[in-house]
Structure formats: structure tokens, C-alpha cells
Write a protein that holds these residues in place. Structure first.
Motif, PDB file in Angstrom:
ATOM      1  N   THR A  30       8.500  -1.057 -14.582  1.00  0.00           N
ATOM      2  CA  THR A  30       9.789  -1.131 -13.901  1.00  0.00           C
ATOM      3  C   THR A  30      10.878  -1.415 -14.919  1.00  0.00           C
ATOM      4  N   PHE A  31      12.009  -0.752 -14.756  1.00  0.00           N
ATOM      5  CA  PHE A  31      13.155  -0.994 -15.625  1.00  0.00           C
ATOM      6  C   PHE A  31      14.430  -0.688 -14.847  1.00  0.00           C
ATOM      7  N   THR A  32      15.554  -1.066 -15.415  1.00  0.00           N
ATOM      8  CA  THR A  32      16.844  -0.838 -14.769  1.00  0.00           C
ATOM      9  C   THR A  32      17.680   0.084 -15.642  1.00  0.00           C
ATOM     10  N   LEU A  33      18.263   1.098 -15.028  1.00  0.00           N
ATOM     11  CA  LEU A  33      19.130   2.047 -15.711  1.00  0.00           C
ATOM     12  C   LEU A  33      20.415   2.167 -14.908  1.00  0.00           C
ATOM     13  N   GLY A  35      22.148   0.003 -13.495  1.00  0.00           N
ATOM     14  CA  GLY A  35      22.101  -0.824 -12.295  1.00  0.00           C
ATOM     15  C   GLY A  35      21.130  -0.354 -11.226  1.00  0.00           C
ATOM     16  N   ILE A  36      20.384   0.693 -11.508  1.00  0.00           N
ATOM     17  CA  ILE A  36      19.406   1.223 -10.548  1.00  0.00           C
ATOM     18  C   ILE A  36      18.020   0.844 -11.029  1.00  0.00           C
ATOM     19  N   GLN A  37      17.248   0.210 -10.143  1.00  0.00           N
ATOM     20  CA  GLN A  37      15.894  -0.194 -10.502  1.00  0.00           C
ATOM     21  C   GLN A  37      14.943   0.993 -10.341  1.00  0.00           C
ATOM     22  N   LEU A  38      14.152   1.251 -11.388  1.00  0.00           N
ATOM     23  CA  LEU A  38      13.235   2.380 -11.420  1.00  0.00           C
ATOM     24  C   LEU A  38      11.822   1.902 -11.743  1.00  0.00           C
ATOM     25  N   THR A  39      10.832   2.499 -11.104  1.00  0.00           N
ATOM     26  CA  THR A  39       9.425   2.228 -11.374  1.00  0.00           C
ATOM     27  C   THR A  39       8.671   3.546 -11.370  1.00  0.00           C
ATOM     28  N   HIS A  40       7.867   3.789 -12.391  1.00  0.00           N
ATOM     29  CA  HIS A  40       7.095   5.028 -12.485  1.00  0.00           C
ATOM     30  C   HIS A  40       5.803   4.899 -11.683  1.00  0.00           C
ATOM     31  N   ILE A  41       5.679   5.721 -10.647  1.00  0.00           N
ATOM     32  CA  ILE A  41       4.424   5.829  -9.896  1.00  0.00           C
ATOM     33  C   ILE A  41       4.091   7.306  -9.722  1.00  0.00           C
ATOM     34  N   GLU A  42       2.846   7.590  -9.408  1.00  0.00           N
ATOM     35  CA  GLU A  42       2.402   8.944  -9.096  1.00  0.00           C
ATOM     36  C   GLU A  42       1.827   8.914  -7.684  1.00  0.00           C
ATOM     37  N   ASN A  43       2.236   9.873  -6.862  1.00  0.00           N
ATOM     38  CA  ASN A  43       1.871   9.905  -5.459  1.00  0.00           C
ATOM     39  C   ASN A  43       1.155  11.226  -5.165  1.00  0.00           C
ATOM     40  N   SER A  44      -0.106  11.153  -4.775  1.00  0.00           N
ATOM     41  CA  SER A  44      -0.863  12.370  -4.474  1.00  0.00           C
ATOM     42  C   SER A  44      -0.828  12.716  -2.988  1.00  0.00           C
ATOM     43  N   GLY A  45       0.022  12.022  -2.245  1.00  0.00           N
ATOM     44  CA  GLY A  45       0.141  12.288  -0.815  1.00  0.00           C
ATOM     45  C   GLY A  45       1.544  12.737  -0.455  1.00  0.00           C
ATOM     46  N   MET A  46       2.028  12.221   0.648  1.00  0.00           N
ATOM     47  CA  MET A  46       3.379  12.560   1.083  1.00  0.00           C
ATOM     48  C   MET A  46       4.238  11.299   1.052  1.00  0.00           C
ATOM     49  N   ALA A  47       5.423  11.377   1.611  1.00  0.00           N
ATOM     50  CA  ALA A  47       6.351  10.246   1.608  1.00  0.00           C
ATOM     51  C   ALA A  47       5.674   8.993   2.139  1.00  0.00           C
ATOM     52  N   GLY A  48       5.946   7.883   1.491  1.00  0.00           N
ATOM     53  CA  GLY A  48       5.371   6.616   1.904  1.00  0.00           C
ATOM     54  C   GLY A  48       3.921   6.444   1.489  1.00  0.00           C
ATOM     55  N   GLY A  49       3.413   7.376   0.695  1.00  0.00           N
ATOM     56  CA  GLY A  49       2.037   7.277   0.223  1.00  0.00           C
ATOM     57  C   GLY A  49       1.005   7.661   1.267  1.00  0.00           C
ATOM     58  N   LEU A  50       1.438   8.284   2.352  1.00  0.00           N
ATOM     59  CA  LEU A  50       0.500   8.706   3.394  1.00  0.00           C
ATOM     60  C   LEU A  50      -0.299   9.912   2.925  1.00  0.00           C
ATOM     61  N   PHE A  51      -1.510  10.051   3.428  1.00  0.00           N
ATOM     62  CA  PHE A  51      -2.384  11.194   3.167  1.00  0.00           C
ATOM     63  C   PHE A  51      -2.625  11.409   1.676  1.00  0.00           C
TER      64      PHE A  51
END
Length: 145
Positions: A30-33, A35-51
Motif C-alpha cells: 500500500t502506498f499513497t500517490l 493523496g490517493i491510497q493505492l494497494t496492488h492486488i490481483e483479482n481472478s473473479g469479478m467486482a468485490g472478489g466474487l467468483f
């Protein structure tokens, strides 16, 4: 022309931002750029991590969605700058996330917002959806008056 410019702009900005995140930020870092907080994740499903694990399916659905939008544009029933922008954002976002799903089997997300961690393609889809709702309401309103 506006449709294509918007779609290409969204795809380029989305893919460039995801590339920069993958190349420079470790997973779950996690870092801030600006004033926006950013975190690198990878999601193999859909929005919200579903499926999780169904990225290929959502990639195929993105392709089908883009084909449907191109068909609607070809029929000429929906015209004007507002719908061109709406479809441009929607198609650009769908292609941006579709590229990730079909090439990498997951989508790179990094923008922290209440309700989850998103990317530029997700935001473009939200904007396109909002513009589509405005278009439909305005069209309905004009038909009644």
C-alpha cells in the motif's frame, strides 16, 4: 469518432496504469500517490472478489458485451455524443479488464475506495453506466414532452 477515441483512451490509460502497478509495486503493498491510497492486488473473479477463478468466463463475457455494443451502434438507434461517450467508457473498461482476464487470468486492482479496490477500467465502466442512465432518462423525457 468520439466513441473510438473514448474507448482507446480508456484502454491505454487502464493498461498503462496496471503495467506500472505490476512493474513497480509488490503484491498487497500500500502506498499513497497524490493523496490517493493505492494497494496492488490481483483479482481472478469479478467486482468485490466474487467468483474467484472465473476470470476466463468474465473475459469471454467482456468480448460478448463489446460485440453487442458494436451491434447497437451499427443499428443506429442510439445516436449522439452522450451515448458515444457512454459506450466508449463501457467498451474501453470492458476491453481493459478483458485483456487482463484473458492474458493473465486475473485483473490488477489498485485504487482503494469504499466498497473495494478497483482500477481505471472499473471506474470507466461506472462512468459509462451513469452516462447511459442519463441518456435513457433524457431520451424518455424528450419522448414525453
Amino acid at each position: 469518432m468520439l466513441f473510438y477515441v473514448m474507448a482507446i483512451l480508456v484502454i491505454v490509460m487502464d493498461q498503462l496504469s496496471k503495467y506500472l502497478i505490476r512493474a513497480n509495486i509488490h503484491m498487497n503493498e500500500t502506498f499513497t500517490l497524490w493523496g490517493i491510497q493505492l494497494t496492488h492486488i490481483e483479482n481472478s473473479g469479478m467486482a468485490g472478489g466474487l467468483f474467484q477463478g472465473y476470470a476466463w468466463l468474465f473475459g469471454v463475457l467482456a468480448v460478448v458485451f463489446v460485440i453487442c455494443v458494436l451491434y447497437f451502434r451499427r443499428t443506429g438507434e442510439m445516436k449522439g455524443a452522450l451515448i458515444d461517450c457512454s459506450f466508449g467508457f463501457l467498451v474501453g473498461g470492458a476491453i481493459g479488464n478483458g485483456i487482463d482476464r484473458l492474458l493473465f487470468g486475473q485483473v490488477t486492482d489498485f485504487i482503494i475506495r469504499s466498497g473495494g479496490i478497483l482500477n481505471l477500467a472499473d471506474h470507466a465502466i461506472e462512468i459509462g453506466g451513469l452516462l447511459l442512465i442519463i441518456y435513457v432518462v433524457v431520451r424518455w423525457w424528450k419522448s414525453k414532452h
